[in-house]
Structures are given as C-alpha cells and as structure tokens.
Write an enzyme that holds these catalytic residues in place. Structure first.
Site, PDB file in Angstrom:
ATOM      1  N   LEU A   1       0.823  -1.217   0.000  1.00  0.00           N
ATOM      2  CA  LEU A   1       0.000   0.000   0.000  1.00  0.00           C
ATOM      3  C   LEU A   1       0.852   1.261   0.000  1.00  0.00           C
ATOM      4  CD1 LEU A   1      -2.276  -1.650   2.631  1.00  0.00           C
ATOM      5  CD2 LEU A   1      -3.039  -1.039   0.325  1.00  0.00           C
ATOM      6  N   PRO A   2       0.247   2.408  -0.379  1.00  0.00           N
ATOM      7  CA  PRO A   2       1.052   3.622  -0.572  1.00  0.00           C
ATOM      8  C   PRO A   2       1.598   4.254   0.707  1.00  0.00           C
ATOM      9  CG  PRO A   2      -1.107   3.818  -1.657  1.00  0.00           C
ATOM     10  CD  PRO A   2      -1.142   2.578  -0.823  1.00  0.00           C
TER      11      PRO A   2
ATOM     12  N   THR B   1       6.100   0.586   2.248  1.00  0.00           N
ATOM     13  CA  THR B   1       7.137   1.341   2.944  1.00  0.00           C
ATOM     14  C   THR B   1       6.459   2.374   3.828  1.00  0.00           C
ATOM     15  OG1 THR B   1       8.780   1.026   1.222  1.00  0.00           O
ATOM     16  CG2 THR B   1       9.086   2.923   2.669  1.00  0.00           C
TER      17      THR B   1
ATOM     18  N   LYS C   1      15.153  -0.207   5.631  1.00  0.00           N
ATOM     19  CA  LYS C   1      14.914   0.516   4.394  1.00  0.00           C
ATOM     20  C   LYS C   1      15.116   2.022   4.566  1.00  0.00           C
ATOM     21  CE  LYS C   1      12.215   1.384   0.377  1.00  0.00           C
ATOM     22  NZ  LYS C   1      11.020   1.206  -0.419  1.00  0.00           N
TER      23      LYS C   1
ATOM     24  N   LYS D   1       9.605  11.077  -0.077  1.00  0.00           N
ATOM     25  CA  LYS D   1       8.741  10.325   0.857  1.00  0.00           C
ATOM     26  C   LYS D   1       9.600   9.561   1.873  1.00  0.00           C
ATOM     27  CE  LYS D   1       5.867   6.247   1.316  1.00  0.00           C
ATOM     28  NZ  LYS D   1       5.594   4.908   0.740  1.00  0.00           N
TER      29      LYS D   1
END
Lengths: 295, 295, 295, 295
Positions: free
Chosen positions: B64-65, B95, B170, B245
């Site tokens: 998902l975003p 993420t 990450k 982001k």
C-alpha cells in the site's frame, strides 16, 4: 637518480626513506634537524636551502603542510626556482588549493621548469609501506617521467589531467568522503536508536544502494569492521583535523569558482564543531559520537 | 497456496502477477477496477473487501502507498484483521514508518496472527522482473514461512530482525542514499567547475575513499555511466518524489526517537526544493541539476 | 584639512564628494580617469599614485573592493606607506577580513602611522546622503581624531575597539543578517503555503519574538513593506553578490578561528545557489524566490 | 459566565485561575487530581469527563499537550463534542498542527459548534501574570465572542484569520525564532572568537540590520542582557524541548505543504543534538553553548 626532496614531516620522511632504499641519491631540506640527521645516516645529503637542494638534482619533489609553505619553498630568494636547472622535472606532493598549484607551476614554467602536482592519499601508514595513491596533475610527458619514481613510493599512480587536476581530484574525493562518513554515521545511529542490530544494518547497506567505502571498509560504528579505527577507539586513521583542512580547501575552491556545495559546507562545520569539543585529534569517523548519547 | 493480495498499484500488480505465474491462487482486493479485471483474467479471484480476501487465505500480503492505508486495510471493520483466521502468516510490503508497522502487527497478534513487515527495493522494474530485494522484519518462524513465497517475487530476501526492522533497514539505507547522491553531485559539479574531466574524476572516486553506489553505479553526471538515468535525461529510475517520501519517513522516525539527522534533514529539504521547482518527477539523481548553470 | 582619498568607486566617490562639500582639500587616487576628472572639477587634486596622494596629507582615507587591493595600495613601492608622513592618522573603510586589517595596520605602525579600519553600512544611497554607519576599529586617540571627519560622511560613528574590530563587527552583523533574511523567507513562504495572509503574518511576527529588521523593515515578501526592495522587483538594495562576499569573509574568518558557523555556512551556500541561477544581481531578499513556486 | 476548562497543566492551571479570579464559574477536567483539588478550593467545579464539563457550559476552552490529546478530548465518546450544546463558542489553546486544528473544528461544525484555535506565547510566567499573547484562528463572530474572555488571561489578542491560522502564525513565528537564536549565537560566538567585546558587538547589532528579539531582548551570551535566561544559567525561560516540539510542528507542516524550510530543518536538528547531549531542559538560548569551548 639524484633527487631533491624538500619537506620531511610525517609523510615526507617515510617517502624519502623509500626513495633512498630504491637506490636514489637524495638532496634533503627541512627545518627539522633531527629528521635530517636520521636520513643522512641512511645516505641522504643535507642541503642548506631549497635552492641548493634543487641546484644539482635531476628531479625535485616537495611535500609541505600548506599553500604558504609551497609558495615560499618555490618562490623565495633561496627557493627551488632560484636554483633548479631549466628542464628539471618537478612535482609538489602537498595537498593545497588548485589555484596555488597552478600559479607556482606557472612561475616554474617561466624558468623553463615543468612542474606538476601530485597529492597523495593513504596516510602515514601508506607512506611507510610505499602503498600511497598519487593523484597527478601534469603534462603527459612529465607524467611519464614521474611515474616510475612515484611507483617507488606508491601503488596507484593516477593521471588526472593538466597541472592542478591532482589537487582537484583529491579535494573532490575528500569532499564526498567527508559527507559520506556523516551520512553513514546518521544512518547507523538512527538504526540503532530505532532498534535494529547495527551489524545487520551495515550488512544490508553494504549490499544495497547505500553501499560506500565509509560503510563497508571504514564503518564508524564500533565493532562493525574489525580493522576500522572505530573498533580501536578512533585512533590511528585519518584525523578529523586533516579532514577539516581538506573540507576547508574544497569549500574555498568552491567559493572562488562560484559553485555551491551545500552538504559539503555543513559537513565542514560539523567537523569544526567536533574539533571545538576537543575531539579533533581522533579519526574523522568519530564524528558518529556526536550522534550518540554519552554513556 | 491460496494468498490474499491487497494493493495492486504500480508495485503490487506485477508482484501479484508473479505469484499467479508461480501457480498460487490469489484473492485480490484494490479500489481500481481496471487492474482487478486484468488480474482476474490471469486467474485471480476478486474479493469485495480486505476482510473477505483474507478470510479464506493461507497467507496475506499487502502492498500500500502509506501508513494511513495500512491502518485502514488492517484495522477497519471490513479490514484484514476482521476476516483473517488465527495463525495465518501475514506480511505488509508497504514502505511506512516503523512505529505503525509495530502497532498494526501488535493488533494482529491480539487476533492470533503473526504479521511481519517486508518493504522492498528495486522499483517497478524489479517488481516486474521478480528481482526485488525484501527487507523482512519478522519472527524467525514467520520469516521461514514467508521466504519461499517472497523468493517468487524477489531475488534477495534479508532477515533484519523482529517486526519493524524491515522498515528501519529501508529508511536508514535510503537516508544514506539520499545524502550520498547529493554528495556525489556536489563533488562532480565542483570538479567540473574547477576544470577536471568528469569521467576521469568519477574513475578516481570509484577507486578511492569516495567510492559509493551513487558514484560507481548511478552517477548523476550525464555520460559517466551509460546505464544510469543521468545518461537518458533522468527518466525511468527512482523518482525524486519517492526519495522525498522516504526521507520524510526517516526524519519523522528520527524525531520520534529524539535522534538528530543533520545532513539527512538538509537532503530532504533539497529534494523538496527540487520538487518545488517542478522537477520532482525526474529521477532523484537530477538533484545535480541544481548545482549546474543552466545552458 | 588636506585629506588623501584613495578608491573612488560606487561608495568612495560619493563619500569623497561629501568631504569636498564640507570644505576639505582632497588628494585623489583611482585607476578610473572618468571619476577623477569629475571630482577634479569639484576642486579635488589628482595624484599620480597612492604614495604621492598620502605624501602631503594630514589624513588618509581608503575605500577599496577587497583585501588584495588594500594590501597593494598600502604596501606596494608606490603605496601609501611609502609616502605618508609618520603621525598621519589613517583609516581604511573597505570591507575586508580582520586578519588583513590587522596586518596592514601593523605595517603602518612600523612606519609610525596609526591606522584604523572603519567599514561602513548603508549602501550607495547612504554614501550619497552622508548617512552611513561607520564601524570603527582604532585606538581611542585615533577614533577621536577620525570621528568629526567621518561624521561628514555618515550619521552613526561607532567605536568597536582596537584595529580589526570594525571588520569583526561588520561581518558578524552581516552573518546574522544573511541568516535572518532566509529565516524570514522560510517563515513567510511557509505561512503563505499553509494559508495565512502574509500581511497579517508579518504583523504578528513584528510584534512577537520573531521580530527582526529583515521582517519589520526589509520584509522579502512583495507588498508587505512598501519601501522594501521586495515591493519594487528586488532592485536597488543590497545585492546578493555583496551578501555572498560578506558571508565568504565571515566563514573564512570562522575557519581561521576554528569556530563553527553552521547556519551561516548553509546561508552562504544558498546565496551561492541563487547566484548560480543567475539571480545574484538582485537584492539579497530575493532569496525568498527560491521558496516560491514560479508562476 | 459558566466556562468548561479542560487541561490544567503548567499553562492551563494558571489560566483557569485567572478566569476564576475574574468571576467566572468553571467546569474543570483533567487527569491530575491534585490540581483539580487546588482549583476546586478556589471555587471551580470538577467534572467527571470532558463531555460533562462541556454539557452545561456557555464557553469551552481546552489547553492540551499535543494533537493526539486534542483529538481524544474532543472526539472520544465522552469527549467535548458528545456533550456540548450546539451554538456554544469553543476554543482550543493548545499548540498543535494546523491540519488537526482544522479537522477537529470541522467535526465541531458538524455538531453546530463554532470552534477556533488560539495558541499562546508568553510561557508559564505570562500564564500566571495574565499577560499571554493569543494568536486566534476563528470566524470574525467567534473572535468577537472570545476576545473579552481571552483578555482576562492575556494582554495581546490577535486575530490571524480563519480556524487554523492561529497555529500557522505560531509555528511560523517560532520557526523564525528558532533560526534567529542560532544566528545570534553564531554571530556572538564568532565575534568573541575573533576578539571583539561581546557587549559592544551586541550594541552594534541591536542598532543595525542584524537587530532582532533574540539579540536585543533575549541575547544568548551571558551578561549581555541582565534579564535574559543567559544571565541566570539558562534557567526559567522557553525550554529547548519546547522549541524542538514547535520546530517539529513547523517542518512537518512544511512537509505536508510541499514547502522547503532549509534553515528551519537544520535548526531543528541542532536543538535535537543539544537535547541528545542532555541539555534539552535548559532555555533554548543555551544552544550557544555548542559554539563555545568548554572551560
């Protein structure tokens, strides 16, 4: 070959020693009598001035702390250019600004001397072991002449272009190095604060897009790389004061070239703040300590 | 295996396709009818809600975003946790911030569900080719269960530790990446302004202490690396908005952990300024354009 | 009084004009023949060199672009110190680094000349109107001598301490100014993006703890202050290139003093980036344009 | 007037006391029994929930630590909006992000309640003395209703625009304040290192273009302003942790608005580093200590 070697500090002395070992006859100059005596015992010849050292040499090498010393050693009345014979290949191994490198080389050219710049990396360890990297700014012809001699002091002799480009290569590389080390420090300290094992994190970074020398070879987190200064109390590597000097050269060169270096300028200030806290004598990777709570 | 796959955007759709190809039966959910129809034609089963998709699956995967979507897809009345059977292995590949990853996993645990996080790197190209890297935060047991399935979508499946550590790995890697790319940009642009050949400079950096992925694999200077986005007009790589982001996640996680990230914060702002200039759709290595005079 | 005035650029010429108007006899030197001719018509006497200008004067004033000019005008064979009579009060109004100010003053002292530094603020407008501020580094005695003459060119004559402190005061003030202007720019642009009326926001800041000259007198947002450069297309104020010069002096002085200036270094780089975009000729408050979407 | 007052911490308690003194009847709610007991003795009425406190009040005021508390105090089942009568003027004095302020106000509007935001400046001292500044985001009508009540707790009641603009004004002002204080710190520390008297330097700045509240009222250098926290060991002012909170709100609001705040982001990180060093409890002007050598 008879070589003038001027500047016998922490770097210059072991470099000169390697040339003596390789069978060259050295004309030595430095202000420090002790080191001159040491090298004389190995067979070097002590000269009373840079001028005299250069006068009867087939090659001139200098290794000095800063631009002001390069100017005076070459341009003073008793300096190299007052004594050197036209046609003598000449190279300055100091780390200084490209502008001064070019100016002094121009003054040399006016005397018929082809002078290049060849700053090194590899530290005092590399100087002693003869494994330095030389970044050489010189004409193709001069480079060809210098290369075999430089190979007696180093392992990696890179031709960067015309005179001045050796300095440019070095300050650009070290600008990036100074930034990368802080980047790795922030990433490792953040990961640690968030709760990932630092050894695991380093492993992931090193096989991913964050991979860099500052992480995979010289990681600032203690214990991640056994051979890195971080694993021996930040001793015996590349001191923060030296990084500060190189970042000063980079931002000053950028200022003169009207070129922004935003992260580079912040990095310089962070090493300066580290130095102000009295930590400038440590390896530059100790910058990570500013990101960790004191125990 | 019957797998619920929720979130079929630019990354999720090709990942789901690879699982269908590998022979799994997929329960699909997304708000986009077009992509659902496409995947249904390949044999996927369309579900009316995350709850129903999860209800009769042996494994749940979400992609998902952002964190808000993860919360609602898992925690809403018609969400995954309302339907999933206790004991079903579950993994979120989005993420997002580590905090949300841990909270949603805790809510899952309360329903008897072991849920991990496994953000990816490798982009849409890697998703299509099945060559993604998965950074997995999960119990050892859950990791062992997930690994063979993730291997059908990726090449490199790394266990980072307990739930949340996938996200941590990450964002720490990408924090460093965002900084390194600007560091390389400043070094290359400075070298260019001072007059060294950029190809030569890159070569020196890549065999020296400035060596990093942003220089030797993805160099931002056009022409230095033929396969890098810089050599094709900064198209088709990792967009600056995505970097923005991830740096936002990193600085926010740092804020919550009371951890400074000085260069990271400056880097975030520089990509933000790039975005404000209307350049956010380009590959993130186009940050170098802010350091060059417009022709 | 017979006064040597050396350096008749955009600042020096109107300053010299005010001294002529006040009834002094001026010995003038500059490389620009046009301005010399103009001032000769008003009654000034043109000298062939700084040496001759200084030779028969009761006071020496210099106003030059940078440190290199100050060195040569004072120290060259035909320079001020070669001609000036011992005991002649001397003052340099250039903006240069404190180090050079002190060195040249020391050379002057060796000739029996008491030389101070007195950089100005107020711009070409203040020079013409005779309303400059002089920040004077000088002995108490020299300050007392200079004050009445400086008052014929300025309104505010401040004694900052011994020689060099005039320069220090100026670069510290301008370091802060360069930072404040960016701070105001960020605050105004953020408020605008979030949806508050910028006039209202400025009013609140100006009566609160954000209050500063960059907001209440020289606000960078167009229309907030009618008399500010922002309200006339960023023309006719203090150019970004001049701010860049002063920030360069500040960060270089900081480097030599081993003193960090973190925001100052970032500010310098942001004005440098503005200059690279071709905007360096605008008033420095146009830095705000980097924070606004182009229309 | 019967007023619900919810949130009786370091700021809320003295504010409530001033309203009691002014003759209002207060319905109080907080989780801290001690402060409730104290205020009950002065005549306040203790309520079992925000809902009940609001239920029979003519005005609702809240003063809470962060956005999460504002959400729950208003939106929970026993929250303000569950009890308040339509038409009751309502104001939240917490410092939170503008986004949340607008969302909760929208939820209030859905219940027929006009709710504004009115964050304050002036600290606990101003709260006790009734000299706070209120930055009010509200409709003109609501502002007119609130103003006389706010005047019983503050001296300066500013209408900033529609709901949310109070928060915007506060975070923009404090963004600038956080930057200015570091700017003054760098200027003062640099001047000191270069050898100018700091009292003299402050005087020059305060009558020049560097003039700002952080220099002329709250100078971070000890001894320059007798009444500033710097002159009493950095105690009793605006704590660095509070500045850090406000800069966090500013950079997060900027991120959501896609607006760069470069110096603001660096400033946030520098206060964060100060906090990491264990200095977060000091007044925020102690940031200057990071620029000075430890004795």
């Amino acid at each position: 070959m008879r070589i003038a070697f001027i500047g016998l500090g922490n770097m210059g002395a072991p470099m000169a020693r390697n040339l003596i070992k390789a069978g060259h006859q050295l004309n030595l100059f430095d202000l420090n009598k002790t080191v001159l005596a040491e090298l004389a015992e190995l067979g070097g010849q002590v000269s009373p001035s840079p001028k005299e050292a250069a006068a009867n040499s087939e090659l001139v090498i200098t290794m000095l702390p800063a631009a002001a010393h390069v100017r005076s050693v070459y341009l003073n009345d008793d300096g190299v250019l007052a004594g050197v014979r036209p046609g003598t290949p000449t190279v300055d191994c100091s780390t200084i600004d490209p502008q001064t490198a070019r100016e002094v080389s121009k003054a040399a050219a006016a005397k018929g001397v082809d002078m290049g710049d060849a700053p090194v990396s590899g530290g005092t360890g590399g100087a002693a072991a003869g494994t330095l990297t030389f970044m050489v700014g010189a004409s193709a012809e001069l480079f060809a002449t210098l290369k075999p001699v430089l190979e007696q002091m180093g392992r990696n002799i890179v031709h960067c272009g015309e005179v001045g480009t050796g300095q440019i290569a070095k300050i650009c590389n070290n600008l990036l190095l100074g930034i990368s080390m802080i980047g790795v420090s922030e990433a490792m300290a953040l990961g640690n604060a968030l709760g990932i094992d630092t050894q695991v994190l380093a492993g992931i970074i090193n096989s991913s897009t964050g991979r860099c020398w500052s992480s995979d070879t010289y990681n600032p987190w203690p214990g991640v790389i056994e051979t890195a200064p971080a694993s021996r109390g930040y001793t015996g590597g590349f001191g923060a004061e030296l990084m500060l000097k190189d970042l000063g050269l980079a931002t000053e060169a950028a200022r003169q070239a009207h070129q922004p270096v935003i992260l580079g300028a912040v990095a310089q200030q962070l090493y300066q703040a580290m130095s102000l806290r009295g930590e400038g004598g440590k390896d530059f990777s100790a910058i990570v300590e500013g990101y960790r709570k004191k125990d």
